[in-house]
Write a protein that holds these residues in place. Structure first.
Motif, PDB file in Angstrom:
ATOM      1  N   HIS B 181      65.888 -28.247   0.663  1.00  0.00           N
ATOM      2  CA  HIS B 181      65.999 -28.385   2.126  1.00  0.00           C
ATOM      3  C   HIS B 181      65.366 -27.231   2.899  1.00  0.00           C
ATOM      4  N   ILE B 182      65.198 -26.068   2.253  1.00  0.00           N
ATOM      5  CA  ILE B 182      64.684 -24.903   2.992  1.00  0.00           C
ATOM      6  C   ILE B 182      63.346 -24.415   2.424  1.00  0.00           C
ATOM      7  N   GLN B 183      63.355 -24.040   1.132  1.00  0.00           N
ATOM      8  CA  GLN B 183      62.162 -23.362   0.599  1.00  0.00           C
ATOM      9  C   GLN B 183      60.948 -24.280   0.502  1.00  0.00           C
ATOM     10  N   LEU B 184      61.141 -25.507   0.022  1.00  0.00           N
ATOM     11  CA  LEU B 184      59.997 -26.409  -0.110  1.00  0.00           C
ATOM     12  C   LEU B 184      59.392 -26.793   1.245  1.00  0.00           C
ATOM     13  N   PRO B 185      60.212 -27.213   2.233  1.00  0.00           N
ATOM     14  CA  PRO B 185      59.594 -27.508   3.540  1.00  0.00           C
ATOM     15  C   PRO B 185      58.932 -26.275   4.156  1.00  0.00           C
ATOM     16  N   ALA B 186      59.563 -25.091   3.984  1.00  0.00           N
ATOM     17  CA  ALA B 186      58.985 -23.873   4.567  1.00  0.00           C
ATOM     18  C   ALA B 186      57.663 -23.509   3.892  1.00  0.00           C
ATOM     19  N   ALA B 187      57.485 -23.955   2.619  1.00  0.00           N
ATOM     20  CA  ALA B 187      56.247 -23.627   1.889  1.00  0.00           C
ATOM     21  C   ALA B 187      55.139 -24.647   2.137  1.00  0.00           C
ATOM     22  N   LEU B 188      55.443 -25.733   2.856  1.00  0.00           N
ATOM     23  CA  LEU B 188      54.435 -26.784   3.049  1.00  0.00           C
ATOM     24  C   LEU B 188      53.151 -26.291   3.722  1.00  0.00           C
ATOM     25  N   PRO B 189      53.229 -25.428   4.760  1.00  0.00           N
ATOM     26  CA  PRO B 189      51.966 -24.938   5.342  1.00  0.00           C
ATOM     27  C   PRO B 189      51.102 -24.194   4.322  1.00  0.00           C
ATOM     28  N   VAL B 252      42.151 -35.068   4.603  1.00  0.00           N
ATOM     29  CA  VAL B 252      43.310 -34.288   4.137  1.00  0.00           C
ATOM     30  C   VAL B 252      43.813 -33.382   5.256  1.00  0.00           C
ATOM     31  N   ASP B 253      42.885 -32.770   5.975  1.00  0.00           N
ATOM     32  CA  ASP B 253      43.256 -31.892   7.092  1.00  0.00           C
ATOM     33  C   ASP B 253      44.040 -32.675   8.151  1.00  0.00           C
ATOM     34  N   TRP B 254      43.564 -33.875   8.480  1.00  0.00           N
ATOM     35  CA  TRP B 254      44.233 -34.729   9.475  1.00  0.00           C
ATOM     36  C   TRP B 254      45.629 -35.113   8.994  1.00  0.00           C
ATOM     37  N   LEU B 255      45.690 -35.489   7.707  1.00  0.00           N
ATOM     38  CA  LEU B 255      46.963 -35.901   7.118  1.00  0.00           C
ATOM     39  C   LEU B 255      47.969 -34.739   7.123  1.00  0.00           C
ATOM     40  N   LEU B 256      47.484 -33.551   6.787  1.00  0.00           N
ATOM     41  CA  LEU B 256      48.372 -32.378   6.750  1.00  0.00           C
ATOM     42  C   LEU B 256      48.888 -32.043   8.144  1.00  0.00           C
ATOM     43  N   LYS B 257      48.013 -32.193   9.140  1.00  0.00           N
ATOM     44  CA  LYS B 257      48.463 -31.926  10.526  1.00  0.00           C
ATOM     45  C   LYS B 257      49.533 -32.928  10.947  1.00  0.00           C
ATOM     46  N   LYS B 258      49.399 -34.166  10.458  1.00  0.00           N
ATOM     47  CA  LYS B 258      50.401 -35.194  10.787  1.00  0.00           C
ATOM     48  C   LYS B 258      51.722 -34.906  10.055  1.00  0.00           C
ATOM     49  N   LEU B 259      51.598 -34.480   8.791  1.00  0.00           N
ATOM     50  CA  LEU B 259      52.803 -34.282   7.971  1.00  0.00           C
ATOM     51  C   LEU B 259      53.498 -32.950   8.248  1.00  0.00           C
ATOM     52  N   ILE B 260      52.723 -31.961   8.718  1.00  0.00           N
ATOM     53  CA  ILE B 260      53.307 -30.637   8.988  1.00  0.00           C
ATOM     54  C   ILE B 260      53.057 -30.299  10.461  1.00  0.00           C
ATOM     55  N   PRO B 261      53.636 -31.076  11.369  1.00  0.00           N
ATOM     56  CA  PRO B 261      53.296 -30.871  12.795  1.00  0.00           C
ATOM     57  C   PRO B 261      53.702 -29.495  13.301  1.00  0.00           C
ATOM     58  N   TRP B 262      54.801 -28.927  12.745  1.00  0.00           N
ATOM     59  CA  TRP B 262      55.258 -27.631  13.250  1.00  0.00           C
ATOM     60  C   TRP B 262      54.243 -26.524  12.966  1.00  0.00           C
ATOM     61  N   HIS B 263      53.463 -26.693  11.897  1.00  0.00           N
ATOM     62  CA  HIS B 263      52.452 -25.684  11.563  1.00  0.00           C
ATOM     63  C   HIS B 263      51.238 -25.829  12.477  1.00  0.00           C
ATOM     64  N   ALA B 264      50.870 -27.071  12.762  1.00  0.00           N
ATOM     65  CA  ALA B 264      49.713 -27.312  13.638  1.00  0.00           C
ATOM     66  C   ALA B 264      49.966 -26.749  15.023  1.00  0.00           C
ATOM     67  N   GLN B 265      51.242 -26.778  15.447  1.00  0.00           N
ATOM     68  CA  GLN B 265      51.565 -26.290  16.792  1.00  0.00           C
ATOM     69  C   GLN B 265      51.613 -24.775  16.816  1.00  0.00           C
TER      70      GLN B 265
END
Lengths: 249, 265
Positions: B181-189, B252-265
């Motif tokens: 719940h914490i480490q994996l989502p935080a490591a997504l970027p 892949v870049d587009w997909l990652l921005k969609k999947l990790i919106p908090w990082h794109a912002q």
């Protein structure tokens, strides 16, 4: 509602190395049940370390001294912690952040729990932002969401480490009042650098003085917090500043 | 009087303009490249076996598209399966190193040493072990990919903000729930950064594998065209390979921005 809990620290000593000089020495503190206790002191004097010790987060330090509870039970599992940063998880909505404790304990987030989360968000005036992502919110809104998450834990002890310090004056004032109102049935320990905040909210105040530091209690005001700022509070603020200045010299 | 200029654009309108701008930018870049290319041939009078004209390459693309497509499909499979395998291995190694200290102590030096061996040197061995088919190229792509994915993901996993870990502790999370719940989502970027590097270098692994030994694929086609002095076909294959790599990167870049919106912002 969880039962009230008083905590006592007796003759504690804290050092960051086995042979290094202690940071805290002969530390004795009493946190009364259902009251706000404010800890003041210069940066690095060990206030946050006391908070982290109570929260079970102080691992790489040498702590000697007793931490007693009024019911004789361990403190672990009965603490809620609110840090300077709101610590909202950016991948979860505000409501999911409020309910995150259940996920982390491996319990399902049922509809009843979500409704409870929504009620708490209503209390902090954030119900309309329940589905928003944290990064779309202002600093004040984020801290209100963090407050709702703390309330959701429903623990008897709430530890607050400068949670209002990054906010502007008006937002800070509003959030202090709101927090006090919502946490009035909890044992709250607030670490702050702001004498005005301490005077406004604290039932009892401690100033960390000396090197190594120990806690000295200050005479509390007879009025009930959250206090209006008047001549009495101004006088107490002046007194706190004088004591802090001595320690800075 | 109604002030039209003062009216803000709708989100859809501004998005369309942004897309048009990007398309125009790409079109201008390609035009400049083609003009420079043709200009170099005209000025230095370059023969077609050194540098074919853009028009002759275009002719190959339109006339021999069935053959080009057949070989592109083979290389695309090698790249995509290699990516899947490399990313999975990278993620697996990163998790092992995070969770088990002895694994970290033993595995990290081996992983670093493995990168000191040039991928060209491994290619003939892989041909020997895995034959001339798709498997050896998939393995090449995976070998070249897994290291950046492992390091990026491991860095991401071990740099979870301390505040989040403290929060997880006070909220009563055990090690596995904290990880999930914490480490994996935080490591997504960070994993996203590794993935972006992986999609750029995956075609290198696949094409190098095809050069060493294969019977199909764009690398194979380029070697055959080169041997027969069909330089325009070689350029056509190279163009398709570049186009595929760029398309893969941006997807892949587009997909990652969609999947990790908090990082794109």
């Amino acid at each position: 509602m969880t039962d009230a809990l008083a905590i006592k620290i007796q003759h504690a000593r804290l050092a960051y190395g086995h042979t290094s000089e202690p940071v805290l020495q002969d530390l004795s503190l009493t946190f009364r049940a259902n009251q706000w206790t404010c800890l003041l002191g210069r940066s690095g004097c060990g206030k946050t370390s006391v908070l982290r010790k109570l929260a079970g987060l102080l691992e790489d330090a040498y702590w000697h001294g007793d931490i007693l509870t009024c019911d004789g039970q361990p403190l672990a599992g009965r603490i809620a912690y609110m840090a300077q940063q709101d610590l909202l998880l950016p991948w979860l909505s505000v409501l999911d952040n409020v309910c995150v404790g259940y996920r982390l304990k491996g319990q399902p987030v049922t509809e009843a729990i979500r409704q409870q989360g929504l009620r708490l968000l209503e209390q902090v005036d954030m119900a309309d932002k329940a589905q928003a992502l944290p990064q779309t919110l202002s600093g004040g809104m984020r801290q209100r969401a963090a407050l709702a998450r703390t309330l959701m834990q429903d623990q008897p002890v709430v530890l607050m480490d400068e949670p209002f310090s990054a906010l502007d004056a008006v937002t800070r004032h509003k959030l202090q009042t709101l927090s006090f109102e919502l946490l009035k049935h909890k044992t709250v320990v607030l670490v702050t650098h702001d004498p005005q905040e301490a005077v406004r909210l604290g039932h009892q105040l401690y100033v960390f003085e000396g090197d190594p530091a120990s806690a000295r209690p200050l005479p509390a005001l007879s009025s009930q917090p959250p206090r209006r700022l008047d001549s009495d509070t101004a006088q107490l603020q002046e007194q706190i500043l004088e004591r802090l200045e001595v320690d800075h010299a | 009087m109604h002030n039209v200029l003062a009216q803000p654009l709708s989100p859809i309108g501004s998005r369309r303009i942004s897309w048009l701008k990007k398309a125009l930018q790409v079109l201008i870049s390609i035009s400049v490249l083609v003009v420079l290319w043709q200009g170099a041939i005209t000025i230095w009078d370059l023969p077609s076996f050194i540098l074919p004209t853009p028009l002759s390459v275009f002719d190959v693309l339109t006339e021999r598209y069935t053959i080009l497509f057949k070989h592109t499909w083979v290389t695309a499979q090698e790249i995509l399966i290699g990516l899947l395998l490399g990313v999975s291995i990278g993620l697996f190694f990163a998790l092992q190193m995070l969770l088990f200290a002895p694994v970290r102590r033993w595995l990290l030096p081996i992983l670093i040493a493995s990168q000191a061996i040039p991928v060209f040197a491994i290619a003939p061995i892989l041909m020997l072990w895995l034959d001339y088919g798709i498997a050896s190229k998939v393995a090449m792509a995976a070998i070249i990919i897994f290291f950046p994915v492992t390091t990026c993901c491991y860095d991401g996993l071990r740099s979870t903000p301390q505040g989040y870990l403290d929060l997880a502790h006070t909220l009563g999370a055990n090690r596995w729930r904290r990880l999930w719940h914490i480490q994996l989502p935080a490591a997504l970027p960070a994993l996203g950064s590794g993935l972006r590097v992986a999609v750029v270098i995956a075609p290198i692994g696949a094409v190098v594998g095809e050069w060493v030994g294969s019977s199909a694929g764009l690398g194979y086609l380029m070697l055959q065209a080169n041997a027969r002095m069909m330089i325009d076909e070689m350029f056509a294959a190279l163009f398709i390979l570049s186009l595929f790599s760029v398309a893969l990167y941006f997807s892949v870049d587009w997909l990652l921005k969609k999947l990790i919106p908090w990082h794109a912002q």
